[in-house]
Design an enzyme around this catalytic site. Structure first.
Site, PDB file in Angstrom:
ATOM      1  N   ALA A   1     -11.253  40.378  41.410  1.00  0.00           N
ATOM      2  CA  ALA A   1     -11.208  39.551  42.630  1.00  0.00           C
ATOM      3  C   ALA A   1     -10.475  38.234  42.346  1.00  0.00           C
ATOM      4  O   ALA A   1      -9.671  37.764  43.171  1.00  0.00           O
ATOM      5  CB  ALA A   1     -12.623  39.280  43.131  1.00  0.00           C
TER       6      ALA A   1
ATOM      7  N   MET B   1     -11.123  25.040  29.544  1.00  0.00           N
ATOM      8  CA  MET B   1     -12.523  24.707  29.275  1.00  0.00           C
ATOM      9  C   MET B   1     -12.675  23.287  28.730  1.00  0.00           C
ATOM     10  O   MET B   1     -13.305  23.059  27.703  1.00  0.00           O
ATOM     11  CB  MET B   1     -13.108  25.723  28.280  1.00  0.00           C
ATOM     12  CG  MET B   1     -12.969  27.158  28.738  1.00  0.00           C
ATOM     13  SD  MET B   1     -13.777  27.457  30.321  1.00  0.00           S
ATOM     14  CE  MET B   1     -15.467  27.537  29.775  1.00  0.00           C
TER      15      MET B   1
ATOM     16  N   SER C   1      -5.667  35.526  31.679  1.00  0.00           N
ATOM     17  CA  SER C   1      -5.330  36.617  32.613  1.00  0.00           C
ATOM     18  C   SER C   1      -5.024  36.070  34.015  1.00  0.00           C
ATOM     19  O   SER C   1      -4.157  36.613  34.711  1.00  0.00           O
ATOM     20  CB  SER C   1      -6.441  37.673  32.658  1.00  0.00           C
ATOM     21  OG  SER C   1      -7.607  37.182  33.262  1.00  0.00           O
TER      22      SER C   1
ATOM     23  N   HIS D   1     -13.038  29.428  39.697  1.00  0.00           N
ATOM     24  CA  HIS D   1     -14.372  29.469  39.099  1.00  0.00           C
ATOM     25  C   HIS D   1     -15.037  30.793  39.470  1.00  0.00           C
ATOM     26  O   HIS D   1     -14.980  31.222  40.627  1.00  0.00           O
ATOM     27  CB  HIS D   1     -15.212  28.290  39.627  1.00  0.00           C
ATOM     28  CG  HIS D   1     -16.572  28.245  39.020  1.00  0.00           C
ATOM     29  ND1 HIS D   1     -16.790  27.807  37.727  1.00  0.00           N
ATOM     30  CD2 HIS D   1     -17.786  28.613  39.505  1.00  0.00           C
ATOM     31  CE1 HIS D   1     -18.079  27.893  37.451  1.00  0.00           C
ATOM     32  NE2 HIS D   1     -18.708  28.377  38.513  1.00  0.00           N
TER      33      HIS D   1
HETATM   34  C1  GRF Z   1     -12.141  33.153  34.546  1.00  0.00           C
HETATM   35  O1  GRF Z   1     -13.305  33.870  34.844  1.00  0.00           O
HETATM   36  C2  GRF Z   1     -12.094  31.865  35.323  1.00  0.00           C
HETATM   37  O2  GRF Z   1     -12.658  31.973  36.595  1.00  0.00           O
HETATM   38  C3  GRF Z   1     -12.947  30.971  34.474  1.00  0.00           C
HETATM   39  O3  GRF Z   1     -12.632  31.306  33.160  1.00  0.00           O
HETATM   40  C4  GRF Z   1     -12.163  32.656  33.101  1.00  0.00           C
HETATM   41  C5  GRF Z   1     -10.795  32.606  32.508  1.00  0.00           C
HETATM   42  O4  GRF Z   1     -10.261  33.897  32.309  1.00  0.00           O
HETATM   43  N1  GRF Z   1     -12.733  29.585  34.822  1.00  0.00           N
HETATM   44  P1  GRF Z   1      -8.707  34.054  31.998  1.00  0.00           P
HETATM   45  O5  GRF Z   1      -8.411  33.157  30.797  1.00  0.00           O
HETATM   46  O6  GRF Z   1      -7.946  33.639  33.216  1.00  0.00           O
HETATM   47  O7  GRF Z   1      -8.519  35.492  31.655  1.00  0.00           O
END
Ligand code: GRF
Length: 197
Positions: free
Chosen positions: A176, A93, A16, A112
């Protein structure tokens, strides 16, 4: 010569934040152009959105390589093919190697879901509640070899409310994040914010 930075986004899942960066960069006045998306998982949902928007994608599976260094080398090869100037990690990740982080220092950023340096690592929302924190939020920072470390580019503070659960908090913080990341990438791509140790 164009002042637009050529940016690759790295994802592992939903994507997202990636989506918000792609949308922001579709504005011709935005100082970054998204040249490709790299995933470390073949089923990363975000790949579909990227492809549907005509963005190049590459899946680089660590299991196809015998070491972290070789995986990172394959990533660098792809980045070179796309003539990449900058990298935006968006829910990627996997820890990148120290050499990779050094090579891209000042040109690689991450989002983050906490007010760093608080709550590095995973499950930040549940940990903020367990710690009875009164405020939480999100951070975009330059990436260094240390996980969730590196100079901070921007943060949005989100107050914690009595009725919050980890799920509720996650949803509020994601909103946010979606506001913060396009702004932060623009700051770095335009040279308004530069890496300083
Ligand atoms: C987000 O909360 C980001 O801050 C963290 O992992 C999540 C990823 O969400 N590192 P998306 O894949 O961007 O929806």
């Amino acid at each position: 010569m164009s002042k637009t930075k050529r940016v690759a986004i790295f994802i592992s899942g939903r994507g997202s934040n990636m989506q918000k960066l792609i949308e922001a960069a579709s504005n011709p006045d935005y100082p970054a152009l998204i040249v490709g998306v790299i995933a470390n998982k073949s089923d990363a949902k975000g790949l579909e959105f990227a492809k549907a928007h005509g963005i190049k994608t590459a899946v680089i599976l660590p299991s196809d390589y015998s070491s972290k260094a070789k995986t990172d080398a394959a990533i660098n090869k792809q980045l070179a093919e796309w003539q990449t100037d900058m990298i935006a990690l968006a829910g990627y990740m996997r820890l990148l190697g120290a050499d990779f982080c050094q090579k891209w220092q000042g040109k690689i950023i991450n989002i983050h879901p906490s007010l760093l340096p608080a709550f590095k690592g995973l499950n930040t929302h549940a940990r903020a509640l367990e710690n009875h924190a009164s405020e939480h939020g999100c951070t975009v920072h330059f990436v260094t070899a240390e996980m969730d470390d590196g100079p901070i580019i921007g943060q949005i503070l989100v107050p914690i409310q009595n009725a919050d659960t980890a799920e509720i908090l996650e949803k509020r913080i994601l909103i946010a994040e979606h506001n913060l990341y396009p702004w932060a990438l623009a700051q770095v791509a335009s040279g308004e914010i530069v890496f300083e140790k």
